[in-house]
Design a protein around this motif. Sequence first.
Motif, short mmCIF file in Angstrom:
data_model
loop_
_atom_site.label_atom_id
_atom_site.label_comp_id
_atom_site.label_asym_id
_atom_site.label_seq_id
_atom_site.Cartn_x
_atom_site.Cartn_y
_atom_site.Cartn_z
N ALA A 56 -16.10 4.93 -1.25
CA ALA A 56 -16.30 3.80 -2.17
C ALA A 56 -14.99 3.08 -2.44
O ALA A 56 -14.92 1.85 -2.35
N THR A 57 -13.94 3.83 -2.77
CA THR A 57 -12.59 3.27 -2.88
C THR A 57 -11.60 4.30 -2.35
O THR A 57 -11.76 5.50 -2.58
N ASP A 58 -10.58 3.83 -1.65
CA ASP A 58 -9.57 4.69 -1.06
C ASP A 58 -8.20 4.31 -1.57
O ASP A 58 -7.98 3.21 -2.08
N ILE A 59 -7.24 5.23 -1.38
CA ILE A 59 -5.85 4.94 -1.70
C ILE A 59 -5.13 4.55 -0.41
O ILE A 59 -5.27 5.21 0.63
N PHE A 60 -4.36 3.46 -0.49
CA PHE A 60 -3.62 2.93 0.65
C PHE A 60 -2.14 2.82 0.30
O PHE A 60 -1.75 2.93 -0.87
N MET A 61 -1.33 2.55 1.32
CA MET A 61 0.10 2.37 1.13
C MET A 61 0.60 1.27 2.05
O MET A 61 0.11 1.11 3.18
N ALA A 62 1.58 0.50 1.59
CA ALA A 62 2.26 -0.51 2.41
C ALA A 62 3.74 -0.50 2.08
O ALA A 62 4.13 -0.38 0.91
N ASP A 63 4.57 -0.59 3.09
CA ASP A 63 6.01 -0.68 2.87
C ASP A 63 6.37 -2.03 2.25
O ASP A 63 5.74 -3.05 2.56
N ILE A 64 7.39 -2.02 1.40
CA ILE A 64 7.92 -3.26 0.82
C ILE A 64 9.23 -3.57 1.53
O ILE A 64 10.19 -2.79 1.47
#
Length: 643
Positions: free
Chosen positions: A306-314
Amino acid sequence: MNIRYFIYIFLVTFFLCLKGFSQESKLEKANREYEKLGFIKASEIYEDVAKKGYSSPELFIKLANTYYFNAKYEDAVKWYGELFKVEKNILPVYYMRYSQCLKAIGEDEKAKEVYNKYVEQLENKDEKVFSASDYLNIIENNSGRYQITALPINTNGIDFGGTYHDGELMFSSTRDTGSIIKRTSAWDGLTFLDLYKVEVDSAGNYGKVRELKGDVNTKFHESTACITPDGRTIYFTRNNMTPEMSKDRKAIQRLKIYSATFINGKWTNVKDLSINGDNYSTAHPVLNSTGDKLYFVSDRPESLGATDIFMADIHSDGSLGRVENLGNKINTLGRESFPFISDRNELYFSSDGHFGLGGYDVFYTQLNKKGHGSLINVGKPINSELDDVTFAINTVTHKGFISSNRPGGEGYDDIYSFIETKDIRELIKSRIYGKVTDKSTGNPLSGSTITLYGEDGNVAAVVATNAEGDYSVETDRFIAYRVRATKEKYSADEGYASIGKEEQEINFTLAMDEYDLFDGDDLAKILGIKEIHFDFDKAIIRPDAEVELQKILTVMNKYPQLHIDIRSFTDSRGNDNYNEILSDKRAKSTMGYLIKKGIPASNLSAKGYGERNLLNKCSNGVKCTEEQHQQNRRSEFIISKKK
């Protein structure tokens, strides 16, 4: 989705029964009397014998293990398959290895089938698979590590979040700001969420609650914000449309993450981030301690649930890199949300997809370069039977905040402060230790390599044994490890470390796999041949004896300069003269077999010694066990230079 951990407690040893000699003594022997004759690898013998069509469970185990330990999974599948054809009573470890090899070569369905049989073997041996009640016991053991207190700033509406920055607590609230026009949400009748902050002194006293200044708060919802370490940028969640405001009342509410810059005491220059989309929501941003990674929640198309945790580099210019899903060990078919990253690079998040106490529970894992460690429920009182979200902690002071809609609060959701009385890492820390010895001599094997593989198959740790053959490695208590011991010229061996134990001892006895051949050595000992079997009172080579003689044959074909003196012995039972005659017939029968297979007669000699040269006390008239008599029934194949 329940977390199911399987306990692996099988410490498996190889069937190789090989006697080793120290390198020093061999070199001394060679320098003093003999010329080195050659070098042999035991695995080559097994391969040669198997390819000639001979079969036995022991042979297939050795051969399959050779390929398994060298990651030659396709070949390992072949020989494990042959093992399962000829033997039904097989140790569970071989089901596991067979399954792993099948998985590695892409035969997923067959791998599942074999793995299910492995699980059946565990159950048949009364091994434990974690059930829901078992896991509740684990949660209970994790509990009681926090002192929790409701904040005095809570209202009868919604108050949640707890980002602490520069002596101030930043949170979201539907509180009445005193304005004449009170806008309410069509969803719950409450006023819209805005971002607030409040000063907190060292004694835990709270000052006056104030709205964030600038362009962050609008007529829509704003919530869950975080600030960069330099204090110049804020990331926060906002929705741009609600069913009440939309021309299409059936429109789905979408959330986005925005950034703003702190200029002259106000948050301004609001920007829409590249990770947002019009057809999915992006929310609940949080930064790692160095401020170069942004974690967030979304139901974007690549979500697993339903909802997941994501990551992106800054990047250094503030732009965001490629979006990465944190994977199916963290994200489930349910809802994962409200991540928090501690300054020790630990991930806390809320989930209703992992096994918990009810609603959203807070879970913990240690992030690392290869992914993350075990996943554990932080227990009560942080978690309750309802929803527990926006966990945040200072790992230096062990103080933090948690939001919950648990009974006894002021409103729909309330913020609580807590003190962690026992570091969560103490729940996870464990140790695996043991000793590695030579199977033949019992001597410690210093410099052996111990490799730990996690549940994902990746290398978790590598250590070496010390001068006494001992090793010790700190591990994660809630991960089941595959532990492999290796050393040059020795066959590898594996053990399994189960979950939940504070300490586990796993010892290894390694058998030599590579040998230098010297004049006077006994090939039978090197190749693990204890006895060439004959039927009672006969000297005819049996089929099972052929398997052993094929090993001798392979060595002699590889090293045609060898001369082998075949010696046959009996135990003390029976007439002495008859035993000597029978043993001599058997020795010469063995020699005849090798000659028929192409070994020159000039390279062989044979003699029977009956019950002479007993290896123990079991002489005539002495009462001994069958095992003791068995020690004396043996065949020797003594090496000498070709004459």
